[in-house]
Write a protein that holds these residues in place. Structure first.
Motif, PDB file in Angstrom:
ATOM      1  N   PRO A 101       0.832  -1.204   0.000  1.00 20.35           N
ATOM      2  CA  PRO A 101       0.000   0.000   0.000  1.00 20.35           C
ATOM      3  C   PRO A 101       0.868   1.257   0.000  1.00 20.35           C
ATOM      4  CG  PRO A 101       0.072  -0.980   2.193  1.00 20.35           C
ATOM      5  CD  PRO A 101       0.779  -1.933   1.286  1.00 20.35           C
ATOM      6  N   TYR A 102       0.422   2.260  -0.742  1.00 17.58           N
ATOM      7  CA  TYR A 102       1.131   3.535  -0.786  1.00 17.58           C
ATOM      8  C   TYR A 102       0.303   4.602  -0.090  1.00 17.58           C
ATOM      9  CZ  TYR A 102       3.944   1.185  -4.363  1.00 17.58           C
ATOM     10  OH  TYR A 102       4.760   0.306  -5.035  1.00 17.58           O
ATOM     11  N   GLN A 103       0.980   5.606   0.425  1.00 18.77           N
ATOM     12  CA  GLN A 103       0.303   6.685   1.126  1.00 18.77           C
ATOM     13  C   GLN A 103      -0.160   7.793   0.190  1.00 18.77           C
ATOM     14  OE1 GLN A 103      -0.386   6.416   4.500  1.00 18.77           O
ATOM     15  NE2 GLN A 103       0.414   4.369   4.041  1.00 18.77           N
ATOM     16  N   ILE A 104       0.609   8.040  -0.873  1.00 20.66           N
ATOM     17  CA  ILE A 104       0.320   9.171  -1.761  1.00 20.66           C
ATOM     18  C   ILE A 104       0.187   8.726  -3.206  1.00 20.66           C
ATOM     19  CG2 ILE A 104       1.196  11.392  -2.592  1.00 20.66           C
ATOM     20  CD1 ILE A 104       2.660  11.568   0.169  1.00 20.66           C
ATOM     21  N   VAL A 105       1.044   7.829  -3.651  1.00 23.18           N
ATOM     22  CA  VAL A 105       0.932   7.280  -5.001  1.00 23.18           C
ATOM     23  C   VAL A 105      -0.382   6.520  -5.127  1.00 23.18           C
ATOM     24  CG1 VAL A 105       1.850   5.491  -6.525  1.00 23.18           C
ATOM     25  CG2 VAL A 105       3.386   7.188  -5.527  1.00 23.18           C
ATOM     26  N   GLY A 106      -1.090   6.755  -6.217  1.00 25.76           N
ATOM     27  CA  GLY A 106      -2.382   6.113  -6.427  1.00 25.76           C
ATOM     28  C   GLY A 106      -3.548   6.933  -5.943  1.00 25.76           C
ATOM     29  N   LYS A 107      -3.275   8.116  -5.376  1.00 29.40           N
ATOM     30  CA  LYS A 107      -4.333   8.995  -4.872  1.00 29.40           C
ATOM     31  C   LYS A 107      -4.530  10.168  -5.831  1.00 29.40           C
ATOM     32  CE  LYS A 107      -4.559   6.732  -0.874  1.00 29.40           C
ATOM     33  NZ  LYS A 107      -3.405   5.829  -0.986  1.00 29.40           N
ATOM     34  N   SER A 108      -5.760  10.663  -5.894  1.00 27.66           N
ATOM     35  CA  SER A 108      -6.080  11.804  -6.766  1.00 27.66           C
ATOM     36  C   SER A 108      -5.809  13.114  -6.030  1.00 27.66           C
ATOM     37  CB  SER A 108      -7.526  11.725  -7.243  1.00 27.66           C
ATOM     38  OG  SER A 108      -7.700  10.632  -8.111  1.00 27.66           O
ATOM     39  N   VAL A 109      -4.535  13.438  -5.913  1.00 29.57           N
ATOM     40  CA  VAL A 109      -4.110  14.676  -5.271  1.00 29.57           C
ATOM     41  C   VAL A 109      -4.473  15.860  -6.166  1.00 29.57           C
ATOM     42  CG1 VAL A 109      -2.051  15.966  -4.539  1.00 29.57           C
ATOM     43  CG2 VAL A 109      -2.253  13.534  -4.030  1.00 29.57           C
ATOM     44  N   PRO A 110      -4.970  16.967  -5.609  1.00 31.15           N
ATOM     45  CA  PRO A 110      -5.294  18.136  -6.444  1.00 31.15           C
ATOM     46  C   PRO A 110      -4.070  18.638  -7.208  1.00 31.15           C
ATOM     47  CG  PRO A 110      -6.240  18.377  -4.258  1.00 31.15           C
ATOM     48  CD  PRO A 110      -5.348  17.177  -4.201  1.00 31.15           C
ATOM     49  N   ARG A 111      -4.308  19.224  -8.358  1.00 30.56           N
ATOM     50  CA  ARG A 111      -3.210  19.696  -9.212  1.00 30.56           C
ATOM     51  C   ARG A 111      -2.438  20.822  -8.537  1.00 30.56           C
ATOM     52  NH1 ARG A 111      -3.433  18.834 -15.275  1.00 30.56           N
ATOM     53  NH2 ARG A 111      -1.966  20.560 -15.197  1.00 30.56           N
ATOM     54  N   ALA A 112      -1.133  20.733  -8.628  1.00 23.21           N
ATOM     55  CA  ALA A 112      -0.262  21.725  -8.010  1.00 23.21           C
ATOM     56  C   ALA A 112      -0.390  23.096  -8.660  1.00 23.21           C
ATOM     57  CB  ALA A 112       1.187  21.241  -8.076  1.00 23.21           C
ATOM     58  N   ASP A 113      -0.745  23.145  -9.947  1.00 22.18           N
ATOM     59  CA  ASP A 113      -0.809  24.412 -10.674  1.00 22.18           C
ATOM     60  C   ASP A 113      -2.231  24.930 -10.845  1.00 22.18           C
ATOM     61  OD1 ASP A 113      -1.506  22.296 -12.289  1.00 22.18           O
ATOM     62  OD2 ASP A 113      -0.427  22.987 -14.055  1.00 22.18           O
ATOM     63  N   ALA A 114      -3.195  24.305 -10.161  1.00 24.07           N
ATOM     64  CA  ALA A 114      -4.603  24.632 -10.413  1.00 24.07           C
ATOM     65  C   ALA A 114      -4.923  26.078 -10.060  1.00 24.07           C
ATOM     66  CB  ALA A 114      -5.506  23.683  -9.624  1.00 24.07           C
TER      67      ALA A 114
END
Length: 775
Positions: free
Chosen positions: A2-15
């Motif tokens: 299991p990964y903590q951050i990879v595989g998650k839909s993190v908001p775009r950094a440049d949004a």
């Protein structure tokens, strides 16, 4: 695991920057002593330049410089390129397409520059022109480049002297001289994939400034800053250390900003007035007639099989109308040639691909890079073969997909880690079958079509990525990369990779989007869908080195070997004893003030391995990794007006490991929409004089929101790539490959008529319906 951050839909950094309009693009940049460049284009597709009179333009107030072949001291031998050095920065002796630049004006504003352009007079001796690639191969056609074969070129790209063929590629596998010796059934057809425009929201632009020391400073909307630096270094015989390439945000690229059309021109003319910043931003019309186009192929293909459906051989000829200059298209011709077999197992292959000079704008990289053209042909022929054999086309595909142990057209043995096209294909079928097709009624026909695809990155055999990582005193992290953010979301995905490796929250990682070739680590190019994979691996390397440095600092305090220590993203520990990272990030400082250890800085790099150049005899070579996938759709055909509506579009890609699902879905949706445009709408057209007609987005119709499928299904198959970051493999270009053949397969499913030329516009659909009804 299991990964903590990879595989998650993190908001775009440049949004936030992009939504609020604070993101800076080329045309937002302002400098002191800034002037503006406008150019005069030929307006005729092929002609010798008899004379140019710039006297009236030069006398205008506000005009700083007019440059043409008549300018005193101009070097008329100057050529630039990367694969074939065949292009001058401005026309010296003749023009080879109607959008070619014959004169340039630098003025204090654009209005004055345009007025000066109108005062330049050029006399031409017009020559016969050719736009069709097959016609251009004829011995009776005038040469577009009399020096073809004399230009410097890389050994891979062998021109045919005294012809318009600048590159001929022939891939041979198995019994290539008798491909169909064991065939019991053959099918063949001719195909056409027209010239297209990338239609990025932001037009091409650049600002050039030659300082008083002779350094060149260039701000550009380029996907390839370091290759641009190399091109300019060779062009001006200038050390790379004296060239400063700066890249802000890009408003879309799709490959059209990886090839160079305006930057050499701008740097060339700006050199006549050092000390001034000179800005050049194309109009939308100029993007069409004076930058880079994509596709433009006519081809024929023949495939053979046993009666049971086993494929035995394939022959193909692909003819590319690659425009006035060859450099931007060489590798497209190469990639198209060896990828036209698609994801199928053919023991015998004879595949010929030709790059041909024509009197159109340059043709170069476009999302998919040669793969859509050839795989459009094979996917349409698989349907024809299935009909002739009386076999369901899905069964025929499954029987012949490349599987572990098979060899592809290049002679590579497929392994499990290459991905699973069969799994992707079955998931597409399953998704489509959840909703049965409606029955034909008075107004509508319905059809279902599928296609499979494979893509390899087309890149240099030594392509590499480098990064610089720095922990700040507050434990936030800056990472400098040479990859270009152009809307694809790399800043977000790469931050996730870094955060996962460093075991810290993703909001503590900033991937620096600003590129300055003097300061930014080297990146080959932001092309080939390789940013996540190659830059991601470089970031993992740098992150692991940073962790090692944290441990090294802590080992000095614990007086132990670093291997005894554990790092968890917050502390470094030895058993129950822990040291917070904030006490180690600048080295460890004791109460009396003395410090041991070093600040946490690290570099990382990733170089493609085991990639080779093509064998000149067989055409075979070793590219990089492969990504397999499948796509399918249900369509509705309006019997009254011929319009095709995509009801449901399904894409399944073996992504290895999806880093950010929402970003990946955005990539897929964008590729699908561009593919729908190619299938149903888009085509560059010329008038009878060889001048482009489709010069704006009213005449050149791209898909809009109204053309989106009513339903989209995205399926991520995850068979990890061993050498990919967390198992990820490339996916950015791939979704554009399958929509045209899938839609045309669906059209044939509905009407029984096979179409092999794109696009299928409503008038063509009405013709098909008339044939179907026997009118």
């Amino acid at each position: 695991m299991p990964y903590q951050i990879v595989g998650k839909s993190v908001p775009r950094a440049d949004a936030k920057e992009k939504v609020t309009g604070t993101a800076l693009y080329i045309d937002d940049l302002r400098f002191p002593r800034m002037l503006y460049l406008k150019v005069l284009r030929a307006g005729v597709p092929h002609a010798k330049i008899s004379s140019i009179d710039t006297t009236s333009a030069e006398s205008m107030e506000g005009v700083y410089k007019v440059i043409s072949r008549e300018t005193e001291g101009i070097d008329k031998t100057l050529l630039f390129g990367t694969c074939i050095f065949d292009q001058p920065p401005i026309a010296f002796d003749k023009v080879r397409h109607a959008g070619e630049v014959v004169a340039a004006v630098i003025a204090e504003n654009e209005k004055i520059a345009l007025e000066a352009i109108d005062k330049i007079h050029v006399n031409f001796e017009e020559l016969p022109f050719v736009l069709d690639p097959i016609e251009a191969m004829s011995s009776n056609t005038p040469l577009i480049h009399e020096r073809n074969g004399e230009y410097y070129h890389l050994p891979t790209f062998t021109p045919v002297p005294k012809s318009n063929i600048f590159f001929k590629y022939h891939l041979k596998k198995g019994n290539h001289e008798a491909v169909f010796q064991d065939a019991e059934v053959v099918v063949e057809d001719d195909f056409e994939y027209p010239l297209l425009n990338h239609a990025a929201i932001e037009p091409h632009g650049a600002v050039a400034y030659w300082d008083q020391t002779g350094d060149l400073h260039l701000w550009s909307s380029s996907q390839a800053p370091f290759i641009l630096r190399e091109v300019l270094s060779k062009m001006f015989n200038l050390p790379m250390s004296k060239i400063h390439i700066n890249i802000p945000y890009l408003g879309g690229g799709f490959g059209g900003k990886s090839d160079f059309t305006i930057e050499p021109l701008l740097a060339f003319v700006a050199r006549f007035i050092p000390g001034y910043h000179v800005k050049f931003v194309l109009t939308r019309e100029e993007v069409f007639i004076g930058s880079v186009l994509g596709r433009g192929m006519k081809g024929s293909m023949k495939i053979g099989a046993k009666q049971d459906g086993t494929l035995v051989g394939i022959e193909a000829q692909l003819y590319f109308a690659d425009g006035a200059y060859a450099d931007t298209s060489c590798n497209v011709v190469l990639a198209a040639g060896h990828n036209c077999v698609g994801p199928y197992n053919f023991p015998n292959c004879s595949l010929k691909s030709y790059g041909i000079y024509t009197n159109s704008p340059l043709v170069g990289a476009f999302r998919g890079y040669g793969h859509p053209e050839g795989q459009f042909m094979i996917e349409r022929l698989i349907e024809q073969l299935a009909l002739k054999l009386g076999i369901d086309s899905s069964i025929l595909r499954k029987k012949n997909f490349l599987q572990p142990g098979n060899t592809n057209s290049l002679g590579q043995t497929i392994t499990e880690h290459n991905g699973n096209v069969l799994e992707c294909f079955e998931k597409v079928l399953e998704a489509l079958e959840t909703n049965p097709l409606p029955f034909e009624d008075e107004n509508y026909l319905y059809g279902r079509g599928v296609a499979a695809f494979v893509k390899s990155p087309a890149q240099a055999a030594n392509a590499s990525s480098s990064v610089f990582l720095k922990f700040n005193e507050d434990l936030s992290v800056n990472i400098s990369i040479g990859g270009v953010e152009m809307g694809q979301g790399c800043l977000t995905v790469l931050a996730q990779i870094a955060a996962e490796t460093l075991k810290i929250p993703v909001d503590r990682v900033r991937i620096n989007y600003e590129i300055n070739s003097q300061l930014t680590p080297y990146e080959w190019q932001t092309v080939a869908s390789m940013t996540t994979m190659r830059v991601g691996n470089a970031i993992i390397s740098a992150s692991e080195k940073a962790i090692t440095k944290f441990k090294a600092n802590a080992a000095l305090v614990f007086d132990c070997d670093p291997s005894e220590l554990k790092y968890d993203g917050n502390t470094v520990s030895k058993g129950p004893e822990k040291i917070p990272l904030k006490n180690l990030v600048q080295g460890y400082q004791y109460e009396d003030g003395h410090t041991v250890g070093d600040p946490i800085l690290a570099t990382g790099s990733s170089v493609v391995r085991d990639v080779t150049v093509p064998n000149l005899e067989t055409g075979q070579y070793q590219p990089y990794e492969w990504t397999f996938g499948s796509q399918g759709c249900d369509i509705q055909i309006n019997k009254n007006n011929g319009e095709i509506k995509v009801l449901h579009f399904v894409t399944a890609i073996d992504v290895g490991k999806v880093i950010n699902p929402e970003t990946a879905k955005g990539q897929i949706m964008g590729g699908v929409m561009q593919g729908i445009g190619a299938a149903l709408k888009e085509k560059i057209q010329f008038d009878e004089k060889g001048v482009m007609k489709t010069i704006n987005l009213r005449r050149y119709r791209i898909p809009t929101m109204a053309d989106m499928p009513e339903k989209d299904t995205f399926i991520f198959v995850e068979n990890p790539q061993p050498n990919g970051p967390y198992g990820a493999r490339p996916i950015a270009e791939h979704p554009i490959i399958g929509p045209p053949p899938a839609i045309l397969n669906a059209l044939q499913n509905a009407t029984g008529v096979s179409i092999t030329k794109l696009p299928v516009t409503p008038d063509k659909v009405l013709e098909i319906l008339e044939k179907r009804s026997g009118k």
